[in-house]
Design a protein around this motif. Sequence first.
Motif, PDB file in Angstrom:
ATOM      1  N   GLU A 462       4.318   7.398  -5.317  1.00  0.00           N
ATOM      2  CA  GLU A 462       3.198   8.063  -4.650  1.00  0.00           C
ATOM      3  C   GLU A 462       1.878   7.513  -5.190  1.00  0.00           C
ATOM      4  OE1 GLU A 462       2.834  12.486  -3.065  1.00  0.00           O
ATOM      5  OE2 GLU A 462       2.571  12.403  -5.246  1.00  0.00           O
ATOM      6  N   ILE A 463       0.904   7.325  -4.284  1.00  0.00           N
ATOM      7  CA  ILE A 463      -0.367   6.688  -4.633  1.00  0.00           C
ATOM      8  C   ILE A 463      -1.419   7.727  -4.996  1.00  0.00           C
ATOM      9  CG2 ILE A 463      -2.240   5.230  -3.768  1.00  0.00           C
ATOM     10  CD1 ILE A 463      -0.144   3.977  -1.863  1.00  0.00           C
ATOM     11  N   HIS A 464      -2.004   7.587  -6.176  1.00  0.00           N
ATOM     12  CA  HIS A 464      -3.112   8.413  -6.634  1.00  0.00           C
ATOM     13  C   HIS A 464      -4.283   7.483  -6.955  1.00  0.00           C
ATOM     14  CE1 HIS A 464      -0.603  12.129  -7.567  1.00  0.00           C
ATOM     15  NE2 HIS A 464       0.283  11.207  -7.227  1.00  0.00           N
ATOM     16  N   VAL A 465      -5.492   7.897  -6.611  1.00  0.00           N
ATOM     17  CA  VAL A 465      -6.648   7.019  -6.798  1.00  0.00           C
ATOM     18  C   VAL A 465      -7.817   7.779  -7.407  1.00  0.00           C
ATOM     19  CG1 VAL A 465      -6.102   5.384  -4.947  1.00  0.00           C
ATOM     20  CG2 VAL A 465      -7.349   7.475  -4.416  1.00  0.00           C
ATOM     21  N   GLY A 493      -0.984  11.238  -0.850  1.00  0.00           N
ATOM     22  CA  GLY A 493       0.175  11.633  -0.060  1.00  0.00           C
ATOM     23  C   GLY A 493       0.892  10.450   0.556  1.00  0.00           C
ATOM     24  N   ASP A 494       0.443   9.225   0.219  1.00  0.00           N
ATOM     25  CA  ASP A 494       1.079   8.013   0.731  1.00  0.00           C
ATOM     26  C   ASP A 494       1.994   7.405  -0.322  1.00  0.00           C
ATOM     27  OD1 ASP A 494      -0.030   7.772   3.362  1.00  0.00           O
ATOM     28  OD2 ASP A 494      -1.941   7.296   2.430  1.00  0.00           O
ATOM     29  N   LEU A 495       2.987   6.683   0.133  1.00  0.00           N
ATOM     30  CA  LEU A 495       3.898   5.959  -0.745  1.00  0.00           C
ATOM     31  C   LEU A 495       3.598   4.477  -0.671  1.00  0.00           C
ATOM     32  CD1 LEU A 495       7.230   7.762   0.215  1.00  0.00           C
ATOM     33  CD2 LEU A 495       5.758   8.245  -1.746  1.00  0.00           C
ATOM     34  N   GLY A 496       3.674   3.801  -1.805  1.00  0.00           N
ATOM     35  CA  GLY A 496       3.396   2.376  -1.809  1.00  0.00           C
ATOM     36  C   GLY A 496       3.848   1.728  -3.098  1.00  0.00           C
ATOM     37  N   GLY A 508       5.056   4.337   3.332  1.00  0.00           N
ATOM     38  CA  GLY A 508       5.296   5.564   4.079  1.00  0.00           C
ATOM     39  C   GLY A 508       4.440   6.713   3.571  1.00  0.00           C
ATOM     40  N   ARG A 509       4.728   7.904   4.054  1.00  0.00           N
ATOM     41  CA  ARG A 509       4.025   9.119   3.638  1.00  0.00           C
ATOM     42  C   ARG A 509       4.999  10.014   2.888  1.00  0.00           C
ATOM     43  NH1 ARG A 509      -0.949  10.696   3.243  1.00  0.00           N
ATOM     44  NH2 ARG A 509      -0.543  12.773   4.074  1.00  0.00           N
ATOM     45  N   SER A 510       4.544  10.539   1.751  1.00  0.00           N
ATOM     46  CA  SER A 510       5.422  11.446   1.017  1.00  0.00           C
ATOM     47  C   SER A 510       5.725  12.689   1.848  1.00  0.00           C
ATOM     48  CB  SER A 510       4.794  11.835  -0.313  1.00  0.00           C
ATOM     49  OG  SER A 510       3.521  12.441  -0.129  1.00  0.00           O
ATOM     50  N   ASN A 521      16.726  10.058   0.764  1.00  0.00           N
ATOM     51  CA  ASN A 521      15.335  10.066   1.231  1.00  0.00           C
ATOM     52  C   ASN A 521      15.120   8.881   2.160  1.00  0.00           C
ATOM     53  OD1 ASN A 521      14.992  12.224  -0.419  1.00  0.00           O
ATOM     54  ND2 ASN A 521      13.550  11.275  -1.815  1.00  0.00           N
ATOM     55  N   VAL A 522      14.589   9.139   3.340  1.00  0.00           N
ATOM     56  CA  VAL A 522      14.367   8.088   4.339  1.00  0.00           C
ATOM     57  C   VAL A 522      12.898   8.060   4.738  1.00  0.00           C
ATOM     58  CG1 VAL A 522      15.063   7.170   6.582  1.00  0.00           C
ATOM     59  CG2 VAL A 522      16.704   8.474   5.219  1.00  0.00           C
ATOM     60  N   GLU A 523      12.316   6.861   4.746  1.00  0.00           N
ATOM     61  CA  GLU A 523      10.943   6.689   5.227  1.00  0.00           C
ATOM     62  C   GLU A 523      10.998   6.338   6.707  1.00  0.00           C
ATOM     63  OE1 GLU A 523       8.686   7.617   3.289  1.00  0.00           O
ATOM     64  OE2 GLU A 523      10.048   7.726   1.582  1.00  0.00           O
TER      65      GLU A 523
END
Length: 640
Positions: A462-465, A493-496, A508-510, A521-523
């Motif tokens: 999950e992406i945190h900025v 809330g995005d996956l990367g 994808g999106r969490s 878990n499927v994206e």
Amino acid sequence: MTTQTMAREAPASQKQSASHRSVAHLFLDSAERYAENPAFATREGGHFQMTTYAQLREQAESLATALIDLGLKPRDHVGIFAENRLEWIQADLAVLLAGAADVPRGADVTDPDIRHIVPHSGMRFLFVENTTVLEKMRRHPDLIKGVTLILMSGQDADVYAQADLIRRGRELRHQGDRRVEEHMAGLSSDDLFTLIYTSGTTGAPKGVMLTHANMISQLERIPVPIRTDDRVLSILPVWHIFERVFEMIALGRGCCTYYSNVRSLRDDMKNVAPTFMASAPRLWESVYAGILTNLEKASPVRRGLFALTLSVSRRFRGALRFLKGNELDITGRSSFLSMFRALWSIVEVLLLAVPFFLLDRIVLKKIRAATGGALRGTCSGGGALPYHVDLFFNDAGIPVLEGYGLTETSPVLSVRTPDLLVPGTVGPIYPDTDLRITDLNTGELLFTTEAGGPKRRGVKGEIHVRGPQIMKGYYKDQAATDKVLKDGWFNTGDLGMMTYNDCLKITGRSKETIVLLNGENVEPVPIENTLLQSPYIRQLIVVGQDKKYLTALIVPEIEKFPGHKEFTTLAIDPEALSVIRDEVKRLISAEQGFKSFEKVVDFRLLPKPFEQGDELTGKLSVKRHVVTERYAKLIESMYE
């Protein structure tokens, strides 16, 4: 003045400016530097009418003066419900010059939006594009009581006309009124620049508070080269932060923005010959589909020549990408393998240079000509660009600089640059922005740009900025703010993952992650993007939360089924169902790299396409909750 008029370049000593306190100050600085340059061009009677920076400044200052005279106070909120037009930017700049913040929305604003946004924002003034939008507002007399309405175009005796207010403000300034300057003197970088209500895919819209400091951080750090002599074509809704930041960048650089629309886009591309533009994935998907449709009608010789050209270009440009370090790399490689690949790439470049040059001039030049032939780049945002479309246009010589961000991040968090253009990624992290990628299940830190932190590349999380572009918070919603903002870090809330060539790849999106009954878990996004490669599929969503397997709701491409004029009959046509079934099996298979639990087991064709303002957001993202609620029975029928 023609659309090809070159802007006057500012002296070299004026190119770099100190940091500005507000966007209003940045605009006034540009208006002084580039006074005689065209700032905006709007279509009138089939031709573009230019407005210079000096004219725009005078119009904005006059309108701001009139607003202040009507009672607008610093830090008030002013609604602007309209689409891209000169009056929009006049109103926007006037609000900023008056020390207030705008609340933008499109002319297609819905009744639920009106009922929520108008009272929640506390707007005291509201610009509406035309009498159609005005009538929408009048359906809610209790909400607009106490709100001063201003009409951009058309006539209505009961509301103010924007043109009349500009004339009134002009008279006041000629008489010595300088209240605009007094309001601007009190502006601080922490004041609100805009209050944008999200049109996200889930829940009620939230008011995103963006400050002048947020926007200035974007404008002064942009790694994409925008020049004073650029011609920027505007096609996306200006009330979205992605298009708006590009308009502000253009204003800061002293170049001209041309307002276009879907109906006139093809002609405007040729007549304006834009050098830069912000775009959405759907635009390039549409152009790509149009090219394929035309190819189907072409002779076998032309189809063969096109296939040969694309193959040669892909090999030639692919070799160059590897040598520049711009090939997607999520696994890493040994030094030996890298050296071998480099040698082979040099051989490919030498062998293919001549045929590439000839075929490029014969075939690919025509594709570039459709965009005006002068496009130096386009920043694509607002959604994921399918990889095959991404590669196609970059291999055709149209640099697509895909970026990534959210309304809450003003919006850019990362963007490809001409030097680091890696298809399949959204480029390197924006200057002065910190990134963390954490394991979605355990919270373990996998990657961070911070010194001394872990650097696990090619691992999804999950992406945190954190950075100067992160919003102030959600207006009047501290609980929602606290959910996504902690210690200055914003949870996207995005996956990367971070690639081995230091670019961010979105996976994808969490919140969109589908958890099957077996715990897998499927994206859905990669599956959806793959299915959209089919010429028979226009739109779709993959579903299956808490189910044994995945299914899909699909909108077919009706033009591919000549016997049908209505989606309702097409949705139950056995032939169409058979064609789509074959496409799903072909694309989502082990041969295409999909795991067994990622296969789409069943599907249903929908009786109507997804539409903006209904199943789609303004950025054309699917509102999953709307679609799944609307077609709940259809979804359940696939699991009976």
